[in-house]
Write an enzyme that holds these catalytic residues in place. Structure first.
Site, PDB file in Angstrom:
ATOM      1  N   ALA A  66     -44.303   9.572 -24.485  1.00 52.46           N
ATOM      2  CA  ALA A  66     -45.739   9.722 -24.231  1.00 52.46           C
ATOM      3  C   ALA A  66     -46.448   9.801 -25.574  1.00 52.46           C
ATOM      4  O   ALA A  66     -45.845  10.185 -26.578  1.00 52.46           O
ATOM      5  CB  ALA A  66     -45.979  10.994 -23.428  1.00 52.46           C
ATOM      6  N   GLY A 109     -40.752   9.829 -22.712  1.00 52.89           N
ATOM      7  CA  GLY A 109     -41.211   8.920 -21.662  1.00 52.89           C
ATOM      8  C   GLY A 109     -40.624   7.520 -21.793  1.00 52.89           C
ATOM      9  O   GLY A 109     -40.511   6.802 -20.801  1.00 52.89           O
ATOM     10  N   GLU A 112     -37.314   7.778 -20.183  1.00 52.55           N
ATOM     11  CA  GLU A 112     -37.541   7.869 -18.732  1.00 52.55           C
ATOM     12  C   GLU A 112     -37.919   6.509 -18.143  1.00 52.55           C
ATOM     13  O   GLU A 112     -37.512   6.172 -17.029  1.00 52.55           O
ATOM     14  CB  GLU A 112     -38.633   8.907 -18.444  1.00 52.55           C
ATOM     15  CG  GLU A 112     -38.166  10.325 -18.789  1.00 52.55           C
ATOM     16  CD  GLU A 112     -39.297  11.327 -18.789  1.00 52.55           C
ATOM     17  OE1 GLU A 112     -40.336  11.057 -19.427  1.00 52.55           O
ATOM     18  OE2 GLU A 112     -39.150  12.383 -18.162  1.00 52.55           O
ATOM     19  N   GLU A 132     -38.592  16.328 -25.690  1.00 53.41           N
ATOM     20  CA  GLU A 132     -39.790  17.095 -25.320  1.00 53.41           C
ATOM     21  C   GLU A 132     -39.679  18.565 -25.691  1.00 53.41           C
ATOM     22  O   GLU A 132     -40.654  19.201 -26.091  1.00 53.41           O
ATOM     23  CB  GLU A 132     -40.047  16.964 -23.810  1.00 53.41           C
ATOM     24  CG  GLU A 132     -40.510  15.583 -23.372  1.00 53.41           C
ATOM     25  CD  GLU A 132     -39.390  14.613 -23.041  1.00 53.41           C
ATOM     26  OE1 GLU A 132     -38.222  14.881 -23.392  1.00 53.41           O
ATOM     27  OE2 GLU A 132     -39.694  13.574 -22.408  1.00 53.41           O
TER      28      GLU A 132
END
Ligand code: CAA
Length: 258
Positions: A66, A109, A112, A132
């Site tokens: 992200a 992300g 993911e 994270e």
């Protein structure tokens, strides 16, 4: 080729390649990129000419997660309003097979995003991880769940709780990555696999994806029933008749998707 931050390529018949293109930010997934990705995946889903989708980045990064700069100052309400879970769901809902072609970093992300693809082809020097925890948060795109499903609780906890990155070879050994190839072979190999899938019956391909993914969330007996129903359903398709006739006649099948 089109799109400012998602480039769209057609590298083989029936194959669409979506390339994340924010090289200045290691392909970090800001909201604009996430929304564009969902838009392009929906377009692939609606286009019968697209049989398989390849997601790629560049040689430095598949995606470094992200966009930290975009969310650093956000509060809870702003995070809720972004609707990121709905965007992840829309990405995961693609009925067409998706192959992640991972070179460089696939972190947070980005890791993911690779996890929600159906096949992951990684380059020798690719680096995976869920870092994270190091910035005071937790994964928000399925990392606590899909990573655990893929590699098991004790390996997942090892990486989720430390944020340590892991290599493509380790990812392959743990069952997260489908295949590791030389870095320069990642995209050609991913496209070659996608082209082979694109030549299969799209109806059977879609049923495999659907049954595997739904079955993962079901008790075994219900999932086996779903599998059998899907198998029986395919006996009403021309592609089943063509596939079996081609075998008996010792020729290559030509699937029409009917
Ligand atoms: N968000 C925003 N910008 C990022 C970024 C990210 N996730 N990753 C890299 N960038 C930016 C850097 O800030 C830098 O920008 P400037 O040139 O303006 O300084 C540029 O991309 C290049 O990055 P580096 O100089 O750090 O490049 P490097 O090759 O030395 O290191 C890296 C690459 C290891 C990926 C490193 O950039 C890094 O650790 N990035 C952050 C990875 C991360 O923590 N990801 C998880 C994010 S949170 C998340 O994904 C969870 C969620 O959904 C809620």
């Amino acid at each position: 080729m089109s799109g400012a931050e998602i480039m769209v390529e057609s590298p083989a018949e029936g194959v669409r390649l979506l390339r994340i293109h924010r090289p200045e930010a290691r392909n970090a997934l800001n909201m604009a990129v996430r929304r564009l990705l969902v838009k392009h995946i929906a377009a692939c889903s609606a286009d019968p000419g697209v049989r398989c989708v390849v997601l790629a980045g560049d040689e430095k990064a598949f995606a470094a997660g992200a966009d930290i700069k975009e969310m650093a100052g956000a509060g809870t309400v702003e995070m809720m309003k972004r609707g990121v879970l709905d965007l992840w769901r829309a990405t995961a809902a693609s009925p067409k097979p998706m192959i992640a072609a991972v070179r460089g970093y696939a972190l947070g992300g980005g890791c993911e995003l690779a996890q929600l693809c159906d096949i992951i082809i990684a380059g020798e020097s690719a680096k995976f991880g869920q870092p994270e925890i190091r910035i005071g948060i937790i994964p928000g795109g399925g990392g606590t769940q899909r990573l655990t499903q893929a590699i098991g609780k004790h390996k997942a906890m090892r990486y989720l709780l430390t944020g340590d990155p892991f290599s493509a070879r380790d990812a392959e050994a743990m069952g997260l990555v489908s295949e590791v190839v030389a870095d320069e072979e990642v995209e050609p190999h991913a496209v070659a696999i996608a082209a082979r899938i694109a030549a299969m019956s799209p109806l059977a391909v879609q049923q495999i994806k659907d049954v595997v993914l739904r079955g993962m969330d079901m008790p075994l007996d219900a999932a086996l029933t779903l599998e059998t129903r899907a198998l029986h359903l395919l006996f009403s398709t021309q592609d089943q008749k063509e596939g079996m006739a081609a075998f008996i006649e010792k020729r290559e099948p030509v699937f029409s998707g009917k």
